[in-house]
Write an enzyme that holds these catalytic residues in place. Structure first.
Site, PDB file in Angstrom:
ATOM      1  N   TYR A 184       4.282   4.597  10.173  1.00  0.00           N
ATOM      2  CA  TYR A 184       4.368   3.309   9.495  1.00  0.00           C
ATOM      3  C   TYR A 184       5.020   3.482   8.126  1.00  0.00           C
ATOM      4  O   TYR A 184       4.651   4.362   7.346  1.00  0.00           O
ATOM      5  CB  TYR A 184       2.981   2.687   9.328  1.00  0.00           C
ATOM      6  CG  TYR A 184       2.992   1.532   8.353  1.00  0.00           C
ATOM      7  CD1 TYR A 184       3.551   0.305   8.709  1.00  0.00           C
ATOM      8  CD2 TYR A 184       2.499   1.679   7.065  1.00  0.00           C
ATOM      9  CE1 TYR A 184       3.598  -0.743   7.820  1.00  0.00           C
ATOM     10  CE2 TYR A 184       2.531   0.634   6.154  1.00  0.00           C
ATOM     11  CZ  TYR A 184       3.087  -0.582   6.542  1.00  0.00           C
ATOM     12  OH  TYR A 184       3.142  -1.613   5.646  1.00  0.00           O
ATOM     13  N   GLY A 189       4.403  -3.871   6.486  1.00  0.00           N
ATOM     14  CA  GLY A 189       3.528  -5.010   6.673  1.00  0.00           C
ATOM     15  C   GLY A 189       3.715  -5.640   8.038  1.00  0.00           C
ATOM     16  O   GLY A 189       3.643  -4.971   9.073  1.00  0.00           O
TER      17      GLY A 189
END
Length: 518
Positions: free
Chosen positions: A64, A71
């Protein structure tokens, strides 16, 4: 910054070797140096995380914020050839802060808090990044960081983007109290800008450093205010010829709140031989009689606030967490600033209550219906000139204004969570707003405190001049404190602007010049 030489020589824990305290952050904020633990084993511990990120990139692993968008965009894959550009985009699109900038002192506290988290070694950053943040502190080049724009979950993204930008030679820094282009300032200091590695912008920005740094400053100032308010309450009791029995240890022995008892004991000790004198009345008004009960709330709350602030300070609070030893990427929500938000909401409430207490004490002092024989508005003018002199009348009005503003700001920021960023950040802490509000409440309460310090010193002096107070009955610490205030602000006989006196007292309060209770 005050006392820069002595601060640089102060014993500051080594980043990466020792846990930091609130006081360590505050000393760094005021100019102390930052030193990294640089043993080979520790450097290897830091570099291991960055190396693990590089291996994952080479094997096309999914991380990520490294190989995905941020987000709500975490499902958007980023091509390998673009992964090294991604942190630059994160830093740049968050360059949208507004409002006043944090002061250099506040920004140094923020940098200390971010460094304290990154040195734990679970953020996947390189050693050189830690060195550069320490260099910004040691060369006193804090980023110009807008105060507004963080919701305090997914971290203090926007304010901390200004740190990421400065490390790359973009945006501005504070230099000698003035803004300067970071590229120019870094070059003059011999600090080479760096290109952020794939996880590094996220590691810098996705954490609680802004709110935590501010929380350290607010805590230190609030703790000192609790001591000043106690000394002032003792002086107000003397100035109004109050009943010392309200602070008797036997009375407080039946209600065992430790902080409340601490405050009562301090006042009882300050009053000294006055315990044995004649008493004018059975019971004083609450703002005097209940001073330990008001100030004691803050004294009793400070230990758990310290626990939570220092836990946050010494935590890894970004996302994802990089476990280089176990070779895992742990996705979670450690950027959420709930503990700091709650502590700051509680702290500003307790501090504003002290402002209200002191405001009420001043209202008693200036009012001939309640001050038991002091002149109207504490004016020192006599005879015909008494009619045209108004003493502390306007100071009391100003104090009422500052108190009202402090009380208005006690609405808990943490109750105003807003869903943001396409409902990815659908529950946020508002910790940075809470910390900013808390600092403003502290600032206003310091102003109230300065006003009452002048007024109560005038009141005690008037009692002495009226022959109603034997100077020999004053304890040495209280007499010395009263004399210190009198040196900073002369007795008010003829009306004069008191703003310079108030500002001088504020300088002393904010520098914590008086040693109060050991």
């Amino acid at each position: 910054m005050n006392d820069r030489i002595s601060l640089k020589q102060a014993a500051i824990p080594v980043f990466g070797a020792d846990a930091l305290t609130i006081e360590d952050v505050c000393r760094i904020a005021r100019g102390a140096s930052a030193r990294l633990h640089d043993s080979p084993d520790y450097r290897a511990h830091i570099e291991r995380g960055a190396a693990f990120i590089e291996r994952l990139l080479a094997s096309e692993g999914e991380i990520y914020g490294v190989t995905t968008g941020y987000g709500d965009s975490c499902s958007v894959g980023v091509a390998q050839q673009l992964a090294r550009e991604l942190p630059i985009h994160l830093m740049r699109f968050h360059g949208c802060g507004l409002g006043n900038h944090f002061t250099p002192e506040q920004t140094r506290a923020v940098l200390a808090a971010r460094l304290a988290s990154l040195v734990r070694g679970y953020s996947g950053v390189r050693w050189v990044l830690l060195e550069r943040i320490a260099a910004l502190l040691n060369h006193d080049l804090p980023p110009l960081m807008p105060a507004e724009g963080s919701v305090g979950a997914s971290g203090d993204l926007t304010p901390l983007s200004y740190l990421a930008a400065v490390l790359m030679g973009e945006r501005e820094v504070w230099k000698d109290g003035q803004p300067e282009a970071s590229a120019v300032a870094l070059a003059a200091a011999g600090i080479e800008p760096i290109t952020l590695a794939p996880k590094e912008a996220l590691a810098i920005m996705n954490g609680t450093a802004a709110m935590t740094g501010l929380a350290c400053l607010a805590f230190e100032r609030a703790e000192y205010l609790s001591r000043l308010a106690t000394r002032i309450s003792a002086m107000t009791s003397i100035a109004t010829r109050g009943n010392p029995g309200h602070f008797d240890p036997a009375l407080f022995g039946v209600k065992p709140h430790a902080g409340q008892n601490e405050v009562a004991d301090w006042i009882w000790t300050d009053l000294g031989r006055l315990h044995d004198g004649p008493q004018m009345r059975l019971q004083d008004r609450y703002s005097i009689r209940c001073a330990p009960h008001v100030i004691g709330v803050l004294r009793d709350a400070l230990p758990w606030m310290r626990r939570d602030i220092e836990n946050e300070l010494n935590s890894s609070n970004d996302n994802p967490i990089i476990d280089a030893v176990g070779e895992r990427v742990l996705h979670g929500g450690h950027f959420y600033g709930g503990h700091i938000a709650f502590a700051m909401d509680a702290l500003k409430n307790a501090v504003a209550s002290i402002a209200d207490l002191l405001d009420r004490q001043l209202a008693l002092l200036v009012d001939t219906r309640y001050n038991h024989g002091l002149p109207k508005n504490l004016s020192g003018a006599e005879g015909l000139r008494g009619a045209i002199n108004h003493g502390f009348k306007a100071v009391q009005i100003g104090t009422s204004s500052w108190t009202a503003e402090a009380l208005k700001l006690t609405m808990p920021a943490s109750s105003f969570s807003r869903s943001t960023e396409c409902h990815n950040q659908d529950k946020v802490s508002m910790g940075t707003i809470a910390a900013r509000d808390c600092l403003r409440v502290v600032e206003l309460t310091e102003q109230v405190t300065a006003a009452l310090l002048l007024a109560v010193t005038q009141g005690v002096t008037l009692r002495s001049r009226q022959g109603e107070l034997d100077e020999a009955t004053l304890t040495a610490p209280l007499r010395g404190f009263r004399d210190d205030i009198a040196k900073l602000s002369a007795f008010v006989t003829e009306d004069r602007p008191l703003e310079p006196d108030l500002r001088q007292i504020l300088v002393h309060i904010r520098a914590r010049r008086w040693e109060l209770y050991s």
